[in-house]
Design a protein around this motif. Structure first.
Motif, PDB file in Angstrom:
ATOM      1  N   UNK A 102       0.820  -1.217   0.000  1.00 42.80           N
ATOM      2  CA  UNK A 102       0.000   0.000   0.000  1.00 42.80           C
ATOM      3  C   UNK A 102       0.856   1.270   0.000  1.00 42.80           C
ATOM      4  N   UNK A 103       1.821   1.387   0.934  1.00 43.03           N
ATOM      5  CA  UNK A 103       2.625   2.610   0.878  1.00 43.03           C
ATOM      6  C   UNK A 103       3.380   2.746  -0.438  1.00 43.03           C
ATOM      7  N   UNK A 131       0.958   4.128  -3.018  1.00 43.82           N
ATOM      8  CA  UNK A 131       0.735   5.574  -2.829  1.00 43.82           C
ATOM      9  C   UNK A 131       1.925   6.359  -3.385  1.00 43.82           C
ATOM     10  N   UNK A 132       3.119   5.883  -3.041  1.00 40.35           N
ATOM     11  CA  UNK A 132       4.313   6.578  -3.514  1.00 40.35           C
ATOM     12  C   UNK A 132       4.357   6.575  -5.040  1.00 40.35           C
ATOM     13  N   UNK A 133       4.030   5.416  -5.629  1.00 45.41           N
ATOM     14  CA  UNK A 133       4.084   5.299  -7.084  1.00 45.41           C
ATOM     15  C   UNK A 133       3.156   6.315  -7.733  1.00 45.41           C
ATOM     16  N   UNK A 134       1.950   6.490  -7.158  1.00 45.96           N
ATOM     17  CA  UNK A 134       0.998   7.468  -7.697  1.00 45.96           C
ATOM     18  C   UNK A 134       1.623   8.858  -7.689  1.00 45.96           C
ATOM     19  N   UNK A 148       8.925   8.620   2.412  1.00 48.34           N
ATOM     20  CA  UNK A 148       7.813   9.300   3.075  1.00 48.34           C
ATOM     21  C   UNK A 148       6.659   8.352   3.357  1.00 48.34           C
ATOM     22  N   UNK A 149       6.186   7.665   2.324  1.00 48.21           N
ATOM     23  CA  UNK A 149       5.006   6.810   2.524  1.00 48.21           C
ATOM     24  C   UNK A 149       5.322   5.623   3.430  1.00 48.21           C
ATOM     25  N   UNK A 150       6.526   5.065   3.303  1.00 54.72           N
ATOM     26  CA  UNK A 150       6.863   3.934   4.173  1.00 54.72           C
ATOM     27  C   UNK A 150       6.924   4.364   5.637  1.00 54.72           C
ATOM     28  N   UNK A 151       7.573   5.493   5.891  1.00 57.48           N
ATOM     29  CA  UNK A 151       7.665   5.981   7.272  1.00 57.48           C
ATOM     30  C   UNK A 151       6.273   6.314   7.797  1.00 57.48           C
ATOM     31  N   UNK A 202       4.799  13.330   1.082  1.00 58.06           N
ATOM     32  CA  UNK A 202       5.061  13.229  -0.357  1.00 58.06           C
ATOM     33  C   UNK A 202       5.540  14.554  -0.958  1.00 58.06           C
ATOM     34  N   UNK A 203       5.558  15.615  -0.169  1.00 63.19           N
ATOM     35  CA  UNK A 203       6.199  16.844  -0.627  1.00 63.19           C
ATOM     36  C   UNK A 203       6.892  17.516   0.557  1.00 63.19           C
ATOM     37  N   UNK A 204       7.868  18.361   0.247  1.00 62.90           N
ATOM     38  CA  UNK A 204       8.679  18.960   1.300  1.00 62.90           C
ATOM     39  C   UNK A 204       7.953  20.134   1.942  1.00 62.90           C
TER      40      UNK A 204
END
Lengths: 276, 410
Positions: free
Chosen positions: A57-58, A61-64, A90-93, A208-210
């Motif tokens: 799942x994470x 999301x990251x791939x998207x 980001x998504x994994x954390x 997913x963004x800084x």
């Protein structure tokens, strides 16, 4: 011979309650391991993809987000590192933290039927949840480290700190989750609010963004306690110097007493939860 | 017999517990209780709106080697009391003091995961019951043998029959060496062999244990217990060592004086049935002494029929088990239908049923074809009294004679 007394009057000395809590945690060490082992085994025995689900799942999301970014649909502020690394870490954390938040309520809810029939140290449920978290997180850590090499960031000694930072993130998540558990057990609404709240929370956290350079979002993100947790972990992975280390350490210092308070609350509320 | 030398293992004083009838309100009270618990409430608890006492003012003492039976109809508060004893619920008033290791046979096979094998689930269940890994390793073989499922021990539990699951659960639980054992109706499941095994195990540990036993099976209660609390709406309506009296009171609660017509073809209607010569009445129930003569009077209203039917009158005990049946009447009995009435007596000398409560069921059959005319249950209840309390349904009048030379020469 052990003497138990059950009566209305509660002993409210927090020191005594904590002592009992830790005694029960010690007593339930086998139970906690056994329950964690049971759940992990059962989970993988019934699925072919098995362990993959822990991070599918994470990754999706990251791939998207990577797709949105590379295709130019969405422009994010410069992250300083290759965007795929930024998004994946980001998504994994984030998934590690949300899993930690959900863990105490989930473990307690799953044992609901058991709790109303058999007297066992309930703290074992929390601990078994932590075991499961550690298991799932260690898989994710391996994946994170794999990214470091795949994207050519190279090995650096800072990586050795990663498990400690992740442990910090877990503590942070579990403390929040454990504080919510007593109410969450009484009202199903709490669980729903948490799920919904976290999907919003992700967008005010640099997942997913800084953090932007200016504006309202910058202020919100800087206050948000999830920001230092995510950023510190990511900086350790990428080997960057962390701007949020102080805030991270403050949060960790706060988490330890809060976690103990949450344990006491949990212990006090369990008999009332069983009744309802 | 209260055994004064043994220590008191369970002491319950003025125990009360309240519940709420409405879920939403109950949840809200739950939040309030959470908060007041934080403040450490010591105030006397009163009933709030929509609340009731599930357990009220229960007190008892239990020593090692004793067994307390908790009986009462569904919802009388037995299970709630057990949960308090087991430390699952906090009382609202009163105090429980329990010494030693507490074991509870409330749910067998707790913590089983259906996908995992029997062997793995022994560890799961054992962990929840408080065993250590070492203890389970040591007892593993004993558990498997006790459950008699060695052949299937490495099969997922979801493929077990319900009986096998229960056996495995009991086998694990039987390894507990508790000082206080709490049993809640788990013995109601399983086949005969399993039940016997359970009782054997309980008999073995009873001398070392204080047992609290909840059951609806009065034979089990009278077999195991040496004191009984009969609960009614949370209160104890009878408490003491007179098991037989408690059981009678329990059954009396279910006594319905209305007879039940199961089948009728409309030609015969029971107008009156009476036990003649009762020595007294317990409430409305006529009472006879053991070995008295039984004399019943029946009166039927008859429509459009001339033929006297064949009567099958049977005696059932309070558990609705048939105990005895009276001989049927034949054509020579001399019964007659007069003016649409059939009246007659049924006599049986020296009725040797044991003390207890009985009821009569009546079946009318056609004299020739044995086709049914009328079947009625519980047309009459009566009680037999005797100073001695025995469990079998019949106490036979008996003479004992010394074996002597005189007998031989006769």
């Amino acid at each position: 011979m052990q003497i138990r007394i059950y009566q209305k009057e509660r002993n409210l000395s927090p020191v005594k309650l904590l002592k009992e809590t830790f005694l029960d945690i010690y007593k339930s060490r086998f139970l906690a391991r056994q329950l964690a082992e049971r759940d992990i085994k059962a989970q993988y025995r019934q699925s072919y993809l098995g362990i993959l689900w822990a991070f599918l799942t994470p990754l999706a999301t990251a791939a998207v987000w990577i797709f949105l970014n590379l295709s130019g649909t969405i422009q994010v502020t410069d992250t300083g590192i290759p965007y795929p690394v930024f998004a994946f870490t980001g998504t994994l954390l984030w998934s590690i933290i949300t899993e930690a938040v959900n863990s105490p309520t989930q473990s307690t809810n799953a044992a609901r039927g058991l709790m109303s029939k058999i007297n066992f140290p309930k703290e074992g449920l929390i601990i078994s949840g932590i075991y499961k978290l550690l298991f799932n997180s260690s898989i994710k850590i391996i994946l994170l480290i794999a990214f470091v090499f795949i994207f050519g960031l190279g090995f650096h000694w800072g990586l050795l700190l990663l498990p400690f930072a992740i442990l910090g993130a877990l503590l942070f998540g579990i403390t929040i989750g454990l504080l919510l558990t007593p109410l969450g057990m009484l009202y199903k609404d709490i669980g729903k609010i948490v799920t919904m709240g976290f999907s919003f929370l992700m967008y005010i956290t640099p997942v997913v963004y800084a953090v932007p350079d200016s504006g309202l979002m910058k202020t919100i993100m800087e206050i948000n306690p999830f920001t230092p947790v995510i950023l510190t972990c990511r900086d350790i992975i990428t080997g960057a110097s962390s701007d949020y280390l102080v805030y991270f350490l403050i949060i960790m210092t706060l988490c330890i007493p809060l976690f103990l308070v949450a344990l006491i609350l949990y212990r006090i509320s369990i008999p009332i939860l069983i009744e309802r | 017999m209260p055994n004064k030398d043994q220590e008191v293992l369970v002491k319950v004083e003025g125990l009360s517990k309240k519940f709420c009838k409405d879920l939403k309100t109950s949840l809200w009270y739950g939040v309030q209780d959470l908060l007041s618990n934080l403040k450490g409430n010591r105030a006397e608890r009163e009933l709030r709106e929509k609340e009731f006492w599930a357990v009220k003012d229960i007190s008892f003492e239990l020593r090692r080697g004793e067994c307390l039976g908790l009986i009462g109809h569904n919802g009388a508060g037995k299970s709630t009391l057990l949960k308090i004893l087991n430390g699952l619920l906090n009382p609202d008033a009163g105090k429980v003091t329990i010494k030693g290791r507490v074991g509870a046979l409330i749910e067998l096979g707790a913590g089983f995961n259906p996908i995992l094998t029997g062997r793995e689930n022994i560890y799961n269940n054992g962990a929840i019951l408080g065993f250590s890994r070492k203890e389970i390793n040591e007892k593993l073989d004993e558990i498997i043998d006790f459950a008699e499922i060695r052949e299937f021990i490495d099969m997922p539990v979801q493929n077990y029959s319900s009986g096998m699951k229960v056996r495995l659960g009991f086998a694990v639980a039987a390894q507990m060496e508790p000082d206080v054992l709490i049993i809640d109706e788990v013995l109601a499941v399983g086949d005969m062999g399993f039940k016997l095994k359970c009782f054997k195990t309980i008999d073995e540990i009873l001398p070392r244990t204080a047992i609290v036993f909840v059951s609806h099976s009065m034979p089990q209660v009278s077999r195991l217990c040496n004191q009984v609390i009969l609960m009614e709406q949370g209160k104890s309506s009878f408490q003491g060592n007179d098991i037989a009296r408690a059981i009678d009171l329990y059954y009396n609660r279910f006594l319905n004086n209305s007879s039940q017509e199961i089948f009728s073809d409309g030609t015969f209607r029971l107008e009156k049935v009476e036990l003649m010569g009762a020595t007294g009445y317990e409430g409305k129930v006529p009472v006879l002494h053991w070995n008295d003569n039984l004399n019943l009077f029946f009166k039927f209203k008859v429509k459009n029929v001339k033929e006297v039917p064949r009567f099958v009158i049977s005696i059932f005990d309070k558990e609705q088990r048939p105990i005895a049946v009276f001989e049927k009447n034949d054509k020579n009995a001399g019964l007659e239908i007069k003016d649409g009435n059939l009246e007659f007596f049924v006599n049986h000398p020296n009725l040797q049923l044991t003390k207890g409560l009985y009821s009569l069921h009546v079946l009318l059959l056609k004299m020739n074809s044995s086709g049914p005319i009328l079947r009625m249950n519980d047309v009459l209840s009566f009680q037999i009294i005797h100073k001695e309390d025995v469990w079998p349904p019949l106490l036979l009048k008996t003479n004992y004679q010394n074996y002597s030379i005189k007998n031989l020469t006769q």
